[in-house]
Enzyme design. Sequence first.
Site, short mmCIF file in Angstrom:
data_model
loop_
_atom_site.label_atom_id
_atom_site.label_comp_id
_atom_site.label_asym_id
_atom_site.label_seq_id
_atom_site.Cartn_x
_atom_site.Cartn_y
_atom_site.Cartn_z
N LYS A 111 -14.83 -21.78 -34.04
CA LYS A 111 -15.26 -21.97 -35.44
C LYS A 111 -14.23 -22.75 -36.24
O LYS A 111 -14.60 -23.61 -37.04
CB LYS A 111 -15.53 -20.62 -36.09
CG LYS A 111 -16.91 -20.07 -35.71
CD LYS A 111 -17.10 -18.66 -36.23
CE LYS A 111 -18.37 -18.04 -35.65
NZ LYS A 111 -18.38 -16.58 -35.80
N LYS A 194 -30.22 -26.11 -22.79
CA LYS A 194 -31.13 -25.07 -23.28
C LYS A 194 -31.77 -25.43 -24.62
O LYS A 194 -31.28 -26.28 -25.35
CB LYS A 194 -30.37 -23.76 -23.40
CG LYS A 194 -29.30 -23.75 -24.46
CD LYS A 194 -28.86 -22.32 -24.77
CE LYS A 194 -28.26 -22.26 -26.16
NZ LYS A 194 -28.43 -21.04 -26.87
N LYS A 197 -31.54 -24.42 -31.77
CA LYS A 197 -31.89 -25.05 -33.05
C LYS A 197 -30.89 -26.11 -33.48
O LYS A 197 -31.21 -26.97 -34.27
CB LYS A 197 -32.09 -24.01 -34.15
CG LYS A 197 -30.91 -23.12 -34.41
CD LYS A 197 -31.25 -22.09 -35.45
CE LYS A 197 -30.41 -20.84 -35.31
NZ LYS A 197 -30.78 -20.04 -34.14
P1 ADP Z 1 -29.52 -21.12 -31.09
O1 ADP Z 1 -28.96 -21.46 -29.74
O2 ADP Z 1 -30.80 -21.79 -31.36
O3 ADP Z 1 -28.51 -21.30 -32.23
P2 ADP Z 1 -28.87 -18.37 -31.37
O4 ADP Z 1 -27.52 -18.69 -30.81
O5 ADP Z 1 -28.97 -17.98 -32.80
O6 ADP Z 1 -29.84 -19.59 -31.05
O7 ADP Z 1 -29.52 -17.24 -30.45
C1 ADP Z 1 -30.06 -16.02 -30.86
C2 ADP Z 1 -30.44 -15.28 -29.61
O8 ADP Z 1 -31.39 -16.01 -28.82
C3 ADP Z 1 -29.26 -15.02 -28.68
O9 ADP Z 1 -29.38 -13.71 -28.12
C4 ADP Z 1 -29.40 -16.07 -27.59
O10 ADP Z 1 -28.85 -15.63 -26.36
C5 ADP Z 1 -30.92 -16.25 -27.50
N1 ADP Z 1 -31.25 -17.65 -27.11
C6 ADP Z 1 -31.08 -18.74 -27.86
N2 ADP Z 1 -31.50 -19.85 -27.21
C7 ADP Z 1 -31.94 -19.44 -26.00
C8 ADP Z 1 -32.50 -20.11 -24.85
N3 ADP Z 1 -32.72 -21.42 -24.84
N4 ADP Z 1 -32.84 -19.37 -23.79
C9 ADP Z 1 -32.65 -18.03 -23.79
N5 ADP Z 1 -32.13 -17.34 -24.83
C10 ADP Z 1 -31.77 -18.02 -25.92
#
Ligand code: ADP
Length: 332
Positions: A111, A194, A197
């Site tokens: 961060k 993966k 967002k």
């Molecule tokens: P992002 O990657 O979109 O910022 P977050 O980090 O806020 O999403 O993830 C919130 C939850 O969703 C976490 O528990 C994360 O492990 C799960 N998650 C996010 N993207 C994926 C993905 N592509 N496949 C599986 N789980 C995911």
Amino acid sequence: METVVSGIRPTGNLHLGNYFGAVRNFIKMQHDANCYFFVADYHSLTTHPHPDNLNATVKQVLAENLACGLDPEICTLYVQSDLPETAELYLLLNMLAYTGELERSVSFKEKIRKDPDNVNAGLLTYPVLMAADILIHKAAKVPVGKDQEQHLEYTRNYVNRFNYLYGVEYFQEPFAYNFGGQLVKVPGLDGSGKMGKSEAEGNAIFLIDEPEVIKKKVMRAVTDSGPTHMNQPKEVAIENLFTLLKLVSTTETVAHFETLYNNCTIRYGDMKKQLADDINIFIAPIREKIKAIAADEKYINKVVKMGAEKARQSGRKTLAEVRNIIGIRSFF
Ligand code: ADP
Ligand code: TRP
């Protein structure tokens, strides 16, 4: 019954990756454990969201999680700041947290690298607040991804320091947990990693996406020029499309396109059209529910109030016991 706690970051809308990777686990787990899920609005203050937006973001996150199937009658769904006991426990745990250890946290280092102009103490003590979230309900299990593993290690350190310092066996060590053991990684549409967002525009399909938006994103997904010989191994981008198809389509549909791929007659356009349709069929009821819930102010207010009351019951008990152990005893 075991107690489970997890926090939901109020950042952006849920996408299919969040759904299959996290939310679906919460939904299954709520039937098997005493679950506390909360929207982590205190945590989100580390990045200074605008006061005009915070409330709406929290509301949207609640609506989306409820629409996916979190049942506020079964689990406890609350807003973190509605349980201010968390903040007091955070203060008390800070006395057991060493700054050197916090400075070595992988997520803190990342961060401050990304945003060197905003190295605030809240960011440094983020893991302490997370420990307070977990320990306020004395949870044993915490459903989180791999990136949160180190934070849980810190929580376990505070548990051991607390128990040792006060000569008690009060807190138990919490551990990360995946429902069913299998972790699903949902790929994005850009042909590489993966779904997320913060990835490139169009990489993620959000649960609120309308059919036209889904179609546009899927039709633009990266592919290759097609297989040229029988049973050719798939490029990552193609494998990703099949992975998505497996999540939302019937086994017959998947088998159909596997066969076409293997005998080199596949037309990616057809497969994408089917994928877009099936994603929409999967998402449509959730999307409509999100809209209905988000528009129903009264329902959300009722859910949040009920959640706050349930969370406070548990939180107040823990905090009273902790104060007593530490020696904070009221004079009146
Ligand atoms: P992002 O990657 O979109 O910022 P977050 O980090 O806020 O999403 O993830 C919130 C939850 O969703 C976490 O528990 C994360 O492990 C799960 N998650 C996010 N993207 C994926 C993905 N592509 N496949 C599986 N789980 C995911
Ligand atoms: N740090 C978690 C995340 O980024 C969110 C969170 C806050 C959390 N407090 C928690 C998760 C307590 C589990 C338990 O996803």
